[in-house]
Design a protein around this motif. Structure first.
Motif, PDB file in Angstrom:
ATOM      1  N   ARG A 116      23.681  38.639  39.398  1.00 60.48           N
ATOM      2  CA  ARG A 116      24.638  37.591  38.701  1.00 60.48           C
ATOM      3  C   ARG A 116      24.644  37.564  37.330  1.00 60.48           C
ATOM      4  NH1 ARG A 116      27.955  33.106  39.990  1.00 60.48           N
ATOM      5  NH2 ARG A 116      27.864  33.231  42.173  1.00 60.48           N
ATOM      6  N   SER A 151      24.973  41.104  35.555  1.00 62.70           N
ATOM      7  CA  SER A 151      25.825  41.111  35.375  1.00 62.70           C
ATOM      8  C   SER A 151      27.318  40.424  34.372  1.00 62.70           C
ATOM      9  CB  SER A 151      26.937  41.031  37.076  1.00 62.70           C
ATOM     10  OG  SER A 151      26.668  42.097  38.014  1.00 62.70           O
ATOM     11  N   SER A 205      33.473  41.664  35.244  1.00 64.38           N
ATOM     12  CA  SER A 205      32.584  41.192  36.779  1.00 64.38           C
ATOM     13  C   SER A 205      32.363  40.081  37.252  1.00 64.38           C
ATOM     14  CB  SER A 205      31.293  42.786  37.146  1.00 64.38           C
ATOM     15  OG  SER A 205      30.273  41.257  36.424  1.00 64.38           O
ATOM     16  N   CYS A 206      33.243  38.773  36.664  1.00 64.32           N
ATOM     17  CA  CYS A 206      32.802  37.817  37.454  1.00 64.32           C
ATOM     18  C   CYS A 206      34.026  37.497  38.324  1.00 64.32           C
ATOM     19  CB  CYS A 206      32.597  37.112  36.226  1.00 64.32           C
ATOM     20  SG  CYS A 206      34.831  36.715  35.657  1.00 64.32           S
ATOM     21  N   HIS A 211      34.140  39.333  40.859  1.00 65.17           N
ATOM     22  CA  HIS A 211      34.169  39.975  41.869  1.00 65.17           C
ATOM     23  C   HIS A 211      33.143  38.565  42.806  1.00 65.17           C
ATOM     24  CE1 HIS A 211      35.348  44.005  41.926  1.00 65.17           C
ATOM     25  NE2 HIS A 211      34.898  43.871  40.192  1.00 65.17           N
ATOM     26  N   ILE A 262      40.586  38.844  41.011  1.00 64.89           N
ATOM     27  CA  ILE A 262      40.952  40.001  40.300  1.00 64.89           C
ATOM     28  C   ILE A 262      42.095  39.578  38.920  1.00 64.89           C
ATOM     29  CG2 ILE A 262      41.409  42.694  40.864  1.00 64.89           C
ATOM     30  CD1 ILE A 262      38.102  41.764  41.526  1.00 64.89           C
ATOM     31  N   CYS A 313      42.476  37.578  36.754  1.00 68.24           N
ATOM     32  CA  CYS A 313      41.708  38.088  34.826  1.00 68.24           C
ATOM     33  C   CYS A 313      42.351  38.019  33.829  1.00 68.24           C
ATOM     34  CB  CYS A 313      39.936  38.850  35.334  1.00 68.24           C
ATOM     35  SG  CYS A 313      38.640  38.816  34.372  1.00 68.24           S
TER      36      CYS A 313
END
Length: 255
Positions: A14, A17, A24-25, A27, A33, A36
Motif C-alpha cells: 500500500r 503504491s 491505484s487506491c 483497488h 474504479i 475515482c
C-alpha cells in the motif's frame, strides 16, 4: 530525496503504491474504479531508487545468520523498513548506506521496544537519523517534505457545511485523501456524529493499522490512527476535538 523501501506484507504494498502509483487506491477498497476522480495529483516514482519485497518475517525462522545476504545492497537517502525480521532490522544501520531510517510500527510485533533502542543506538553511532512512528500516521518523518506524515487538511466552511477540503499532508498510506473526499458536503450538526463519520471513512479506505493492543500506547495502533485522523480533520474545520481523545492518548495525538 532518494527513497528506498524494504518491506513484507500488505501495508508495504500500500505504501509503495501510494507513493508511485497513487491512482491505484481504488483497488484497495477506496472510492472504487468508476468513482475515482484522480484526486491524488502527485507521483513520486522518480524519488524511489529501491523497492525490495522480502518474505514474511516468520518464514525465516527465529534467527538469520547473514541478514546482509537477504537484504542485498542498499544505497539511498531515506530507507523505509516495513515488517521485517528482527535480525534484519538489527543490522540495517550497518548494512544500509543511508542518511535516515524509518521503521513504521503498524503492528506491535513489527518492532519491540528493546530492538528499537538497540537500533537507535547503532544509528546514533553511525550518524543516521532514526524514526519509528507508531503507527506511520502518528508523527512526522523526512517524508513530510513530500507531503506525508501526520495528516493535515485545509477546509473551507459555508456555515456548518464542509464546502471544500484540500489535503495539505496525507498519512503515508493515502487515507487522508479518501476522508477529504467523503467529508466534502457534510453538514456538522452533532459533534459525536461528525467524529463518527470521519472515523467510518478512515476505516472504509481501509486503515491497515493493527487492532492488537500495544503496551506502550495502551491501545491498538488502529485506535491511535483513528484519534489522529478525527482530531486533525476536526481542527481543520475549526472544531475542538480534544474531548474526543482519551486522556491517555492525548500525548500521542495532540503533540
Amino acid at each position: 530525496m532518494e527513497i528506498g523501501v524494504l518491506y513484507s506484507g500488505e501495508f508495504g504494498k500500500r505504501f509503495v503504491s501510494n507513493l508511485a502509483y497513487p491512482d491505484s487506491c481504488p483497488h484497495f477498497g477506496a472510492c472504487g474504479i468508476d468513482e475515482c476522480d484522480h484526486c491524488k495529483a502527485y507521483d513520486f516514482s522518480d524519488r524511489i531508487v529501491l523497492v525490495r519485497e522480502l518474505d514474511e518475517p516468520a518464514s525465516y525462522g527465529i534467527y538469520i545468520e547473514k541478514p546482509e545476504e537477504i537484504v542485498g545492497k542498499v544505497e539511498c537517502e531515506i530507507l523505509v523498513a516495513i515488517n521485517l525480521h528482527p535480525d534484519i532490522i538489527a543490522e540495517l544501520p550497518g548494512i544500509a548506506d543511508v542518511r535516515s531510517i524509518i521503521i513504521p510500527v503498524e503492528h506491535p510485533a513489527w518492532l519491540s521496544v528493546g530492538l528499537r533502542e538497540q537500533v537507535r543506538r547503532k544509528c546514533e553511532e553511525a550518524g543516521i537519523k532514526f524514526y519509528t512512528p507508531k503507527p506511520f500516521c502518528s508523527s512526522n518523518t523526512p517524508l513530510t517534505n513530500l507531503g506525508f506524515g501526520k495528516p493535515e487538511f485545509r477546509v473551507e466552511m459555508n456555515g456548518n457545511v464542509i464546502e471544500r477540503v484540500e489535503v495539505v499532508k496525507s498519512d503515508p498510506c493515502g487515507n487522508a485523501y479518501y476522508v477529504a473526499r467523503r467529508m466534502q458536503g457534510y453538514e456538522i450538526s452533532d459533534l459525536r456524529e461528525f467524529w463518527k463519520e470521519i472515523h467510518q471513512h478512515q476505516c472504509a479506505y481501509p486503515c491497515l493499522a493493527s487492532m492488537e493492543r500495544d503496551a506502550e500506547i495502551k491501545e491498538a495502533p488502529f485506535h491511535l490512527a483513528g484519534y489522529v485522523m478525527v482530531y486533525q480533520f476536526s481542527r481543520a474545520c475549526g472544531v475542538d476535538a480534544e474531548s474526543f481523545v482519551p486522556e491517555h492518548m492525548r500525548r500521542f495525538v495532540l503533540e
